[in-house]
Design a protein around this motif. Structure first.
Motif, PDB file in Angstrom:
ATOM      1  N   ASP A 228       0.812  -1.217   0.000  1.00 23.70           N
ATOM      2  CA  ASP A 228       0.000   0.000   0.000  1.00 23.70           C
ATOM      3  C   ASP A 228       0.846   1.269   0.000  1.00 23.70           C
ATOM      4  O   ASP A 228       0.312   2.378   0.045  1.00 23.70           O
ATOM      5  CB  ASP A 228      -0.909   0.030   1.231  1.00 23.70           C
ATOM      6  CG  ASP A 228      -1.999  -1.033   1.167  1.00 23.70           C
ATOM      7  OD1 ASP A 228      -2.360  -1.431   0.043  1.00 23.70           O
ATOM      8  OD2 ASP A 228      -2.477  -1.464   2.240  1.00 23.70           O
ATOM      9  N   LEU A 231       0.052   3.836  -2.623  1.00 24.14           N
ATOM     10  CA  LEU A 231      -1.357   4.185  -2.739  1.00 24.14           C
ATOM     11  C   LEU A 231      -1.567   5.699  -2.788  1.00 24.14           C
ATOM     12  O   LEU A 231      -2.445   6.187  -3.505  1.00 24.14           O
ATOM     13  CB  LEU A 231      -2.143   3.587  -1.567  1.00 24.14           C
ATOM     14  CG  LEU A 231      -3.657   3.451  -1.753  1.00 24.14           C
ATOM     15  CD1 LEU A 231      -3.973   2.640  -3.002  1.00 24.14           C
ATOM     16  CD2 LEU A 231      -4.272   2.776  -0.533  1.00 24.14           C
ATOM     17  N   LEU A 312      -4.653   3.150 -10.214  1.00 21.51           N
ATOM     18  CA  LEU A 312      -5.344   2.723  -8.995  1.00 21.51           C
ATOM     19  C   LEU A 312      -6.221   1.509  -9.305  1.00 21.51           C
ATOM     20  O   LEU A 312      -6.816   1.434 -10.387  1.00 21.51           O
ATOM     21  CB  LEU A 312      -6.211   3.873  -8.481  1.00 21.51           C
ATOM     22  CG  LEU A 312      -6.791   3.782  -7.063  1.00 21.51           C
ATOM     23  CD1 LEU A 312      -5.677   3.770  -6.026  1.00 21.51           C
ATOM     24  CD2 LEU A 312      -7.725   4.963  -6.799  1.00 21.51           C
ATOM     25  N   LEU A 372      -7.134   1.350   1.415  1.00 20.50           N
ATOM     26  CA  LEU A 372      -7.833   1.972   0.302  1.00 20.50           C
ATOM     27  C   LEU A 372      -9.177   2.543   0.740  1.00 20.50           C
ATOM     28  O   LEU A 372      -9.499   3.705   0.467  1.00 20.50           O
ATOM     29  CB  LEU A 372      -8.021   0.963  -0.832  1.00 20.50           C
ATOM     30  CG  LEU A 372      -8.769   1.487  -2.075  1.00 20.50           C
ATOM     31  CD1 LEU A 372      -8.021   2.661  -2.688  1.00 20.50           C
ATOM     32  CD2 LEU A 372      -8.945   0.371  -3.092  1.00 20.50           C
TER      33      LEU A 372
END
Length: 410
Positions: A228, A231, A312, A372
Motif C-alpha cells: 500500500d 497508494l 489505482l 484503500l
C-alpha cells in the motif's frame, strides 16, 4: 483563458514529475503537493478573496494601510505554518514527508503564496484584469518550463521539482509588485477586527474543503505500508484526472456566481431559483459522467499520462470518482448558498463535513477495512454530509423569501 492555461500548467507539471521520478519519490511528492494545495487554497486564497472584496469599489488613497494589514496577515500565516512544519523534523514526520529537504520546499511555497495571493487580491479588486490574467498565466507557464529545464539538467528526484511550486508563485507576482504603476496598492486600512473576522471565517471553510478533497492522499501516505506504500501516489493521479470537471467549473464561476448574486440582490427570486436549479442539474449530470468516465477510461488515461505503475485498482477508482462527483455537486450548491448570503451555513456545512469525514476514517480503521477504503471513504461521507446540509439551508432560504413575497402580495 489564463485560468485554463494555469490548469494545463499544473497538470503538465504533475505529469512531468510522475514521468521523471520513481513511484516512491512520487508518493512523497503527492503528499507535498496535497499540502501545498490545502495551504494555498485553504489559507491564502481566502486572503485574496477578502482583499479583493475590500479593494473593490473603494477609491484610491495616498495611504497604504490595507496593504500593510494584508501582508501582515500573510506574514503571520507563514510564521505559524513554519512553526507547525517543525513537526516534520521528528522521525515520524520525516518518514511521512519522505525528505527533510521537502520541508524546505514547503516553506518556500508558503512564502511564495504569501507574496502572490495578496497581489492577486489587489489586482482583482482594482479591476486590473489584464495584469491579473498575466500573473496567473505566467505562473502556469513557469510550472511547465521550469520542470522541463530540470529534466534536461538531469534532475530526477522529487525535491528539485517541489521547489518549482514556490518559485513559480513568487516570481510570477514580483514584476507586478515592482512595476512603475502601483496605484492599485493604495487603499485605506479597513477596521482591523472586521477584516480579520471575515478572513477567519473564509479560511475555516476553505481549509475544511481542501482537507476533505485531499484527504485520500494524506491518509494513504500515513497508513500505507508494504504493497500500500504507493497508494498515495495512485490516489493523487486518480483524483487529478477525476477532478478536471471541478477545475472547469471553477473557471465558469465567473459566469454563474455574479449572475445568481445579482438576481438575488435585485429581488428576482424566481430567476435565482431557475439559475441555481440549472447549475445543480448540470453538476449532477457532470457527476454521472465523472463516475462512468473514470470507470471506463480512468485506467487508460492514468497509464497514458502518468504511467502504468500509478494506476489505482478498479474499486479505488470507483471510490475516488464517486467522492469527487458528490463533492462537485456540493461545491456548486455551496457557491449558490454564498451568492444568496448563507455564509454561516456554508462554514457550518463544510466543517461538519470534515468532522464526519474524520469519523468515517476512524470507523473504517477500527473495522480494519483496509488502507484503500479508509483513505477514500472520508471524501464520500464528508461530501454527502456537506451536500445535505447546504441543500437544506438553501431550500429554507428560498422558502423564507417566498413566504415574504407572498405576505407582501397579500
Amino acid at each position: 483563458m489564463a485560468a485554463l492555461f494555469s490548469g494545463v500548467g499544473s497538470y503538465g507539471f504533475l505529469v512531468i514529475v510522475a514521468r521523471n521520478t520513481s513511484v516512491a519519490d512520487y508518493s512523497d511528492f503527492a503528499v507535498f503537493w496535497s499540502m501545498t494545495v490545502v495551504v494555498g487554497l485553504g489559507l491564502f486564497y481566502p486572503l485574496e478573496q477578502e482583499t479583493a472584496r475590500e479593494v473593490a469599489g473603494t477609491p484610491g488613497s495616498v495611504a497604504r494601510g490595507l496593504a500593510r494589514t494584508v501582508w501582515s496577515a500573510a506574514g503571520v500565516v507563514v510564521v505559524l505554518l513554519s512553526v507547525l512544519s517543525l513537526v516534520f523534523l521528528t522521525p515520524y514526520g520525516q518518514e511521512y514527508i519522505g525528505s527533510a529537504l521537502l520541508i524546505c520546499a514547503l516553506l518556500v511555497s508558503f512564502a511564495g503564496y504569501a507574496v502572490q495571493f495578496p497581489i492577486r487580491g489587489f489586482l482583482s479588486g482594482a479591476g486590473r484584469t489584464t495584469s491579473y490574467s498575466l500573473l496567473v498565466a505566467l505562473e502556469g507557464l513557469m510550472r511547465i518550463t521550469l520542470p522541463v529545464v530540470l529534466v534536461v539538467a538531469g534532475v530526477t528526484g522529487s525535491v528539485g521539482f517541489a521547489y518549482v511550486v514556490g518559485v513559480a508563485a513568487s516570481v510570477s507576482a514580483v514584476p507586478f509588485l515592482f512595476g512603475r504603476d502601483r496605484r492599485w496598492l493604495a487603499r485605506e486600512q479597513p477596521p482591523f477586527g472586521l477584516f480579520v473576522g471575515r478572513l477567519g471565517r473564509l479560511i475555516a471553510a476553505a481549509v475544511s474543503i481542501q482537507l476533505l478533497l485531499n484527504s485520500g492522499v494524506l491518509i494513504a501516505k500515513a497508513l500505507g505500508e508494504g504493497a500500500d506504500a504507493v497508494l498515495a501516489a495512485q490516489i493523487l493521479t486518480c483524483i487529478s484526472i477525476a477532478r478536471i470537471p471541478i477545475f472547469g467549473y471553477q473557471v465558469l464561476q465567473i459566469l454563474y456566481l455574479p449572475r445568481l448574486a445579482a438576481q438575488w440582490k435585485n429581488g428576482q427570486i424566481a430567476a435565482a431559483r431557475v439559475t441555481i436549479g440549472f447549475a445543480i442539474r448540470a453538476s449532477v449530470a457532470i457527476a454521472i459522467v465523472i463516475v462512468v468516465g473514470m470507470l471506463t477510461l480512468g485506467d487508460l488515461a492514468t497509464a497514458l499520462l502518468f504511467g502504468a505503475d500509478l494506476v489505482l485498482p478498479q474499486d479505488g477508482v470507483l471510490f475516488v470518482s464517486v467522492g469527487v462527483a458528490v463533492f462537485l455537486v456540493a461545491l456548486v450548491v455551496s457557491d449558490g448558498a454564498l451568492a444568496v448570503g448563507l455564509h454561516t451555513v456554508v462554514l457550518r456545512s463544510w466543517m461538519l463535513a470534515l468532522v464526519f469525514g474524520a469519523a468515517a476514517t476512524a470507523s473504517a480503521a477500527l473495522a480494519a477495512a483496509g488502507t484503500l477504503v479508509t483513505s477514500t471513504l472520508p471524501l464520500i461521507a464528508g461530501s454527502i454530509v456537506a451536500l445535505l446540509s447546504l441543500a437544506h439551508g438553501l431550500k429554507c432560504r428560498f422558502s423564507q423569501e417566498q413566504r415574504k413575497a407572498t405576505g407582501l402580495l397579500k
